[in-house]
Design a protein around this motif. Structure first.
Motif, PDB file in Angstrom:
ATOM      1  N   ASN A 174       0.837  -1.209   0.000  1.00 41.38           N
ATOM      2  CA  ASN A 174       0.000   0.000   0.000  1.00 41.38           C
ATOM      3  C   ASN A 174       0.870   1.256   0.000  1.00 41.38           C
ATOM      4  OD1 ASN A 174      -1.193  -2.309   1.564  1.00 41.38           O
ATOM      5  ND2 ASN A 174      -3.031  -1.075   1.308  1.00 41.38           N
ATOM      6  N   GLU A 175       1.879   1.236   0.885  1.00 41.56           N
ATOM      7  CA  GLU A 175       2.718   2.432   1.029  1.00 41.56           C
ATOM      8  C   GLU A 175       3.518   2.692  -0.244  1.00 41.56           C
ATOM      9  OE1 GLU A 175       5.037   1.598   4.548  1.00 41.56           O
ATOM     10  OE2 GLU A 175       3.198   1.339   5.712  1.00 41.56           O
ATOM     11  N   ALA A 176       4.159   1.637  -0.751  1.00 41.71           N
ATOM     12  CA  ALA A 176       5.019   1.816  -1.926  1.00 41.71           C
ATOM     13  C   ALA A 176       4.193   2.231  -3.140  1.00 41.71           C
ATOM     14  CB  ALA A 176       5.793   0.534  -2.214  1.00 41.71           C
ATOM     15  N   SER A 177       2.993   1.635  -3.298  1.00 39.27           N
ATOM     16  CA  SER A 177       2.219   1.972  -4.493  1.00 39.27           C
ATOM     17  C   SER A 177       1.717   3.413  -4.423  1.00 39.27           C
ATOM     18  CB  SER A 177       1.067   0.989  -4.707  1.00 39.27           C
ATOM     19  OG  SER A 177       0.177   1.035  -3.627  1.00 39.27           O
ATOM     20  N   LYS A 178       1.534   3.933  -3.211  1.00 42.23           N
ATOM     21  CA  LYS A 178       1.151   5.342  -3.086  1.00 42.23           C
ATOM     22  C   LYS A 178       2.311   6.247  -3.473  1.00 42.23           C
ATOM     23  CE  LYS A 178      -2.574   5.375   0.211  1.00 42.23           C
ATOM     24  NZ  LYS A 178      -2.406   4.533   1.397  1.00 42.23           N
ATOM     25  N   VAL A 179       3.512   5.835  -3.109  1.00 42.11           N
ATOM     26  CA  VAL A 179       4.691   6.677  -3.362  1.00 42.11           C
ATOM     27  C   VAL A 179       5.136   6.612  -4.826  1.00 42.11           C
ATOM     28  CG1 VAL A 179       7.113   7.091  -2.731  1.00 42.11           C
ATOM     29  CG2 VAL A 179       5.453   6.481  -0.965  1.00 42.11           C
ATOM     30  N   VAL A 180       5.255   5.401  -5.362  1.00 43.19           N
ATOM     31  CA  VAL A 180       5.826   5.276  -6.716  1.00 43.19           C
ATOM     32  C   VAL A 180       4.809   4.840  -7.770  1.00 43.19           C
ATOM     33  CG1 VAL A 180       8.188   4.880  -5.921  1.00 43.19           C
ATOM     34  CG2 VAL A 180       6.665   2.922  -6.259  1.00 43.19           C
ATOM     35  N   GLY A 181       3.590   4.532  -7.343  1.00 39.67           N
ATOM     36  CA  GLY A 181       2.568   4.097  -8.298  1.00 39.67           C
ATOM     37  C   GLY A 181       2.526   2.579  -8.412  1.00 39.67           C
ATOM     38  N   SER A 182       1.327   2.050  -8.696  1.00 35.68           N
ATOM     39  CA  SER A 182       1.153   0.594  -8.804  1.00 35.68           C
ATOM     40  C   SER A 182       2.044  -0.016  -9.876  1.00 35.68           C
ATOM     41  CB  SER A 182      -0.298   0.273  -9.160  1.00 35.68           C
ATOM     42  OG  SER A 182      -1.112   0.452  -8.042  1.00 35.68           O
ATOM     43  N   GLN A 183       2.223   0.736 -10.966  1.00 34.66           N
ATOM     44  CA  GLN A 183       2.979   0.178 -12.095  1.00 34.66           C
ATOM     45  C   GLN A 183       4.406  -0.191 -11.704  1.00 34.66           C
ATOM     46  OE1 GLN A 183       2.718   3.510 -11.686  1.00 34.66           O
ATOM     47  NE2 GLN A 183       4.909   3.883 -11.754  1.00 34.66           N
ATOM     48  N   ALA A 184       4.907   0.402 -10.619  1.00 34.97           N
ATOM     49  CA  ALA A 184       6.284   0.128 -10.178  1.00 34.97           C
ATOM     50  C   ALA A 184       6.340  -0.935  -9.102  1.00 34.97           C
ATOM     51  CB  ALA A 184       6.929   1.423  -9.690  1.00 34.97           C
ATOM     52  N   CYS A 185       5.168  -1.433  -8.669  1.00 40.49           N
ATOM     53  CA  CYS A 185       5.140  -2.392  -7.569  1.00 40.49           C
ATOM     54  C   CYS A 185       4.848  -3.803  -8.059  1.00 40.49           C
ATOM     55  CB  CYS A 185       4.091  -1.998  -6.539  1.00 40.49           C
ATOM     56  SG  CYS A 185       4.491  -0.452  -5.745  1.00 40.49           S
ATOM     57  N   VAL A 186       5.896  -4.556  -8.262  1.00 42.36           N
ATOM     58  CA  VAL A 186       5.762  -5.940  -8.697  1.00 42.36           C
ATOM     59  C   VAL A 186       5.878  -6.822  -7.462  1.00 42.36           C
ATOM     60  CG1 VAL A 186       6.741  -7.749 -10.175  1.00 42.36           C
ATOM     61  CG2 VAL A 186       6.873  -5.348 -10.890  1.00 42.36           C
ATOM     62  N   ILE A 187       4.996  -7.827  -7.380  1.00 37.39           N
ATOM     63  CA  ILE A 187       5.100  -8.767  -6.271  1.00 37.39           C
ATOM     64  C   ILE A 187       5.624 -10.093  -6.798  1.00 37.39           C
ATOM     65  CG2 ILE A 187       3.824 -10.080  -4.533  1.00 37.39           C
ATOM     66  CD1 ILE A 187       4.074  -7.132  -3.816  1.00 37.39           C
ATOM     67  N   GLY A 188       6.723 -10.535  -6.209  1.00 34.15           N
ATOM     68  CA  GLY A 188       7.259 -11.845  -6.552  1.00 34.15           C
ATOM     69  C   GLY A 188       6.568 -12.882  -5.693  1.00 34.15           C
ATOM     70  N   ILE A 189       6.006 -13.902  -6.341  1.00 35.63           N
ATOM     71  CA  ILE A 189       5.415 -15.012  -5.587  1.00 35.63           C
ATOM     72  C   ILE A 189       6.136 -16.291  -6.009  1.00 35.63           C
ATOM     73  CG2 ILE A 189       3.326 -16.382  -5.146  1.00 35.63           C
ATOM     74  CD1 ILE A 189       1.637 -13.899  -5.574  1.00 35.63           C
ATOM     75  N   ASP A 190       6.739 -16.968  -5.044  1.00 39.53           N
ATOM     76  CA  ASP A 190       7.408 -18.248  -5.302  1.00 39.53           C
ATOM     77  C   ASP A 190       6.499 -19.323  -4.719  1.00 39.53           C
ATOM     78  OD1 ASP A 190       9.445 -16.672  -6.245  1.00 39.53           O
ATOM     79  OD2 ASP A 190      10.801 -17.026  -4.567  1.00 39.53           O
TER      80      ASP A 190
ATOM     81  N   ALA B   1      -2.136 -13.428  -4.048  1.00 43.90           N
ATOM     82  CA  ALA B   1      -2.074 -12.631  -5.282  1.00 43.90           C
ATOM     83  C   ALA B   1      -3.249 -11.651  -5.344  1.00 43.90           C
ATOM     84  CB  ALA B   1      -2.082 -13.546  -6.508  1.00 43.90           C
ATOM     85  N   ILE B   2      -4.440 -12.150  -4.955  1.00 42.18           N
ATOM     86  CA  ILE B   2      -5.632 -11.301  -4.963  1.00 42.18           C
ATOM     87  C   ILE B   2      -5.455 -10.153  -3.959  1.00 42.18           C
ATOM     88  CG2 ILE B   2      -8.124 -11.236  -4.429  1.00 42.18           C
ATOM     89  CD1 ILE B   2      -8.176 -14.234  -5.438  1.00 42.18           C
ATOM     90  N   GLU B   3      -4.934 -10.486  -2.780  1.00 36.79           N
ATOM     91  CA  GLU B   3      -4.713  -9.456  -1.760  1.00 36.79           C
ATOM     92  C   GLU B   3      -3.693  -8.415  -2.245  1.00 36.79           C
ATOM     93  OE1 GLU B   3      -3.690 -10.854   2.205  1.00 36.79           O
ATOM     94  OE2 GLU B   3      -2.977  -8.851   2.762  1.00 36.79           O
ATOM     95  N   CYS B   4      -2.648  -8.881  -2.904  1.00 41.90           N
ATOM     96  CA  CYS B   4      -1.618  -7.957  -3.412  1.00 41.90           C
ATOM     97  C   CYS B   4      -2.229  -6.954  -4.388  1.00 41.90           C
ATOM     98  CB  CYS B   4      -0.497  -8.729  -4.106  1.00 41.90           C
ATOM     99  SG  CYS B   4       0.516  -9.669  -2.968  1.00 41.90           S
ATOM    100  N   GLU B   5      -3.097  -7.466  -5.269  1.00 47.61           N
ATOM    101  CA  GLU B   5      -3.739  -6.554  -6.228  1.00 47.61           C
ATOM    102  C   GLU B   5      -4.574  -5.508  -5.484  1.00 47.61           C
ATOM    103  OE1 GLU B   5      -6.514  -8.241  -9.056  1.00 47.61           O
ATOM    104  OE2 GLU B   5      -6.703  -6.338 -10.101  1.00 47.61           O
ATOM    105  N   GLU B   6      -5.349  -5.976  -4.488  1.00 48.67           N
ATOM    106  CA  GLU B   6      -6.196  -5.052  -3.725  1.00 48.67           C
ATOM    107  C   GLU B   6      -5.360  -3.997  -3.006  1.00 48.67           C
ATOM    108  OE1 GLU B   6      -9.779  -8.248  -2.873  1.00 48.67           O
ATOM    109  OE2 GLU B   6      -8.374  -7.774  -1.273  1.00 48.67           O
ATOM    110  N   ARG B   7      -4.152  -4.395  -2.579  1.00 52.58           N
ATOM    111  CA  ARG B   7      -3.288  -3.467  -1.858  1.00 52.58           C
ATOM    112  C   ARG B   7      -2.536  -2.515  -2.780  1.00 52.58           C
ATOM    113  NH1 ARG B   7      -1.938  -4.358   3.480  1.00 52.58           N
ATOM    114  NH2 ARG B   7      -2.911  -6.153   4.466  1.00 52.58           N
ATOM    115  N   GLY B   8      -2.624  -2.752  -4.082  1.00 54.60           N
ATOM    116  CA  GLY B   8      -2.004  -1.799  -5.012  1.00 54.60           C
ATOM    117  C   GLY B   8      -0.871  -2.330  -5.857  1.00 54.60           C
ATOM    118  N   ALA B   9      -0.635  -3.646  -5.824  1.00 56.31           N
ATOM    119  CA  ALA B   9       0.415  -4.208  -6.677  1.00 56.31           C
ATOM    120  C   ALA B   9       0.028  -4.047  -8.148  1.00 56.31           C
ATOM    121  CB  ALA B   9       0.630  -5.681  -6.357  1.00 56.31           C
ATOM    122  N   GLY B  10       1.014  -3.865  -9.004  1.00 53.73           N
ATOM    123  CA  GLY B  10       0.733  -3.639 -10.418  1.00 53.73           C
ATOM    124  C   GLY B  10       1.014  -4.838 -11.296  1.00 53.73           C
TER     125      GLY B  10
END
Lengths: 201, 274
Positions: free
Chosen positions: B118-134, B180-189
């Protein structure tokens, strides 16, 4: 000198690197006096319309003056959107209003938002910064798109469910929704074309 | 039409000056592939659509080496750059973007502190927030007895997907699809999705995993882990419904060039940028 307006938004380094690669000196600046002397202005931008307009408050006049003086101006991504009258992203916030029209949300309809990645252009009107460009792929990252009142200013579109405005041109004002600085060699050619529009070049 | 993206991934060991790109099979048999800046430049020239740098040491002490690598790379590479490993605070995102990166990928830090998204996507935008899921398959006998997990039917039976952290060294029990669904809701791009079952095997991506996540979220999914041939990449797009495919060793050791893979895909009807 080309001045890249630093209003606290986005990756300014990449656009500077793009110009450097084609042998063009640029300066990233927050200084209005430097902008007053600029041969050309570049307005980058990533983020939200409302925040960008807030940060642009002190640069509004110089941007209008530069454009009215007929000097070349390039807006990139959000730097295209803020040239319009208003945006659905932040209703009630007034844009730079250099172009009449509204920035609209891309309709979802089964498509992933943002529209992110490489998409190809369709050239719809002649524009000097797109010289030599055909249906090439450009790199896009956006959730909103501009809808100009005067469709004749649309130079290129890209299709993502519907035709989205990809580039606009009017006289000395050029703007791209895609990122030429992230669109490989073809993108750099667009920067070269922009440099050619500077009279001293 | 939006093209499918081909993304070479550089696993970087930053314990030497300029760093070095390494590739191992399940963290064993490490092979040295070259310097990050040189490889990134080669892939750009071959037509890579984007380049991912992963700091496998994920160390804060080596941040400066990574920003130097990004700065040097982006002088000559004009496609999007994503950086992962050791990104823990919004200011880490800002520093990488200032160096010339376009996106940052986080895995462990986001699982430990989901508010970071949430914090990072507010600062740099969702497009810059990639979530790695292993993610690793956890097979279940009876899908009805696993009510708290999202069950997927695969070639080898029913399973759910378990998120791992610390580069696959620890498992969390967190359901990857729900996460993954939660990440999207929190602002992941975007989701960079690696199959821990397939990583390093060259048996192909886990397209059951790719499809399940791609259909669960409305943000792009990058398939990763297990690619051994251009056909595997084709399958990631057709069966796995992925938006992009990430590959490392097939490019590093010159088994296939990026250009070769893209021509192959185009011939088979996948929209790619040539």
């Amino acid at each position: 000198m080309i001045v890249i307006i630093n209003y606290g938004s986005g990756n300014l380094k990449s656009i500077k690197n793009g110009f450097t690669k084609i042998g063009e000196e640029t300066v990233i600046s927050q200084d209005i006096r430097e902008m007053e002397k600029a041969d050309a202005l570049v307005l980058p931008g990533v983020g939200a319309f409302g925040t960008a307009m807030e940060h642009l408050e002190s640069y509004k006049d110089i941007i209008h003056e530069h454009i009215n003086n007929g000097k070349p101006f390039l807006g990139v991504c959000l730097g295209l959107q803020v040239l319009f009258t208003k945006s659905q992203e932040n209703k009630g916030v007034k844009g730079l209003d250099i172009f009449k029209g509204e920035v609209m949300k891309i309709p979802e309809e089964g498509l992933k938002i943002p529209h992110m990645g490489w998409n190809n252009l369709k050239i719809v009107n002649e524009c000097s910064i797109l010289d030599g460009i055909e249906n090439d792929y450009m790199y896009f990252v956006h959730s909103y798109y501009a809808k100009p009142d005067d469709e004749d200013i649309i130079a290129a579109t890209t299709n993502y469910g519907i035709d989205l405005t990809a580039a606009v041109c009017r006289d000395n004002v050029f703007a791209t929704q895609f990122h030429p600085e992230k669109s490989g060699e073809v993108g750099l050619n667009i920067l070269k074309n922009f440099v050619k529009s500077i009279p001293s070049k | 039409m939006l093209a499918k993206r081909i993304i070479p991934c550089l696993d970087c060991d930053l314990n030497v000056p300029h760093g070095r790109v390494v590739k191992g099979v399940e963290f064993k048999q490490i092979r040295y592939a070259g310097e990050p800046v040189d490889l990134a430049t080669r892939y750009y020239e071959e037509g890579a659509d984007e380049i991912v740098f992963l700091d496998i040491t994920a160390s804060h002490e080596r941040r400066e080496t990574m920003t130097d690598v990004i700065k040097a790379t982006t002088e000559n590479v004009f496609v999007p750059i994503c950086v992962g490993g050791g990104i823990r605070k919004p200011e880490d995102y800002v520093n990488m973007l200032k160096a010339g990166a376009d996106k940052c990928s986080t895995n462990t830090a986001a699982i430990h502190n989901p508010d970071l998204i949430n914090e990072a996507s507010k600062v740099v935008g969702s497009q810059a927030c990639v979530i790695g899921i292993d993610a690793k398959r956890r097979y279940v006998e009876n899908p009805k007895e696993s009510e708290d997990k999202i069950i997927v039917e695969t070639d080898k039976g029913y399973c759910w997907f378990d998120c791992s952290i610390y580069g696959g060294r620890e498992f969390t029990g967190i359901d990857a699809i729900a996460w993954a669904i939660e990440c999207e809701e929190r602002g992941a791009g975007e989701i960079l999705l690696t199959s821990m079952d397939r990583d390093g095997t060259k048996d192909g991506y886990d397209n059951y995993l790719n499809k399940a996540i791609s259909e669960a979220v409305n943000i792009p999914v990058i398939a990763s882990g297990g690619v051994g041939s251009p056909e595997h990449i084709y399958n990631a797009f057709t069966q796995g419904k992925a938006d992009a495919a990430l590959a490392a060793s097939i490019f590093h050791f010159k088994e296939y060039s990026v250009g070769f893979v893209k021509k192959y895909l185009k011939k088979r009807g996948i929209p790619v940028r040539l």
